[in-house]
Design an enzyme around this catalytic site. Sequence first.
Site, short mmCIF file in Angstrom:
data_model
loop_
_atom_site.label_atom_id
_atom_site.label_comp_id
_atom_site.label_asym_id
_atom_site.label_seq_id
_atom_site.Cartn_x
_atom_site.Cartn_y
_atom_site.Cartn_z
NE ARG A 92 -9.16 39.70 -38.60
CZ ARG A 92 -9.80 38.87 -37.79
NH1 ARG A 92 -11.04 38.53 -38.04
NH2 ARG A 92 -9.21 38.40 -36.73
CD GLU B 166 -4.89 33.88 -30.52
OE1 GLU B 166 -5.90 34.30 -31.11
OE2 GLU B 166 -3.97 34.62 -30.19
#
Length: 172
Positions: free
Chosen positions: A58, A95
């Site tokens: 992105r 994460e």
Amino acid sequence: MDLLDYLPGVPDFPKPGIFFRDISPLIANPAAFKEAICQLEMLAREFEYTHILGIESRGFIFGSALALHTQKGLALARKPNKLPLATHREAYGLEYGTDSLEIQQSTLPRGARVLLLDDVLATGGTLVAADKLIRSAGFEVAGSLTLLEIEILNGRKLLNEHQIENRSALKS
């Protein structure tokens, strides 16, 4: 225009416990996308840089639009095995797992000062890896930009520990 209205949250994606922010509505709306790039450009003025590094995937979207808008060169930090020539590689933790970033060795010219760009600052691991990647390749990092900072994940603390200046257009 509140750009957060164009970044809906998707709970438990890509795995349970992760709250994903979807940029699709923002980039699908020309006015919102233009406003996002204008806000990023205003923040970019705080840095002295020659090139932008768009971080897969992105970061490519915002990086290419910002590079065109600012008339700066664009380099791409890709996932492993996507580039045809010799690369530099840096591994990092997410994460929700681990990954690596690569940059083609011939992409940036000598003396390049690179502004790192990604869509979201979450835990900070991706931007730290991009910083290490650029520095190990022999270039300077001017700082980093993100469209959105998810403050509860405290990624700014990790960036500060690594002495990476960051500006974010939005915080949630």
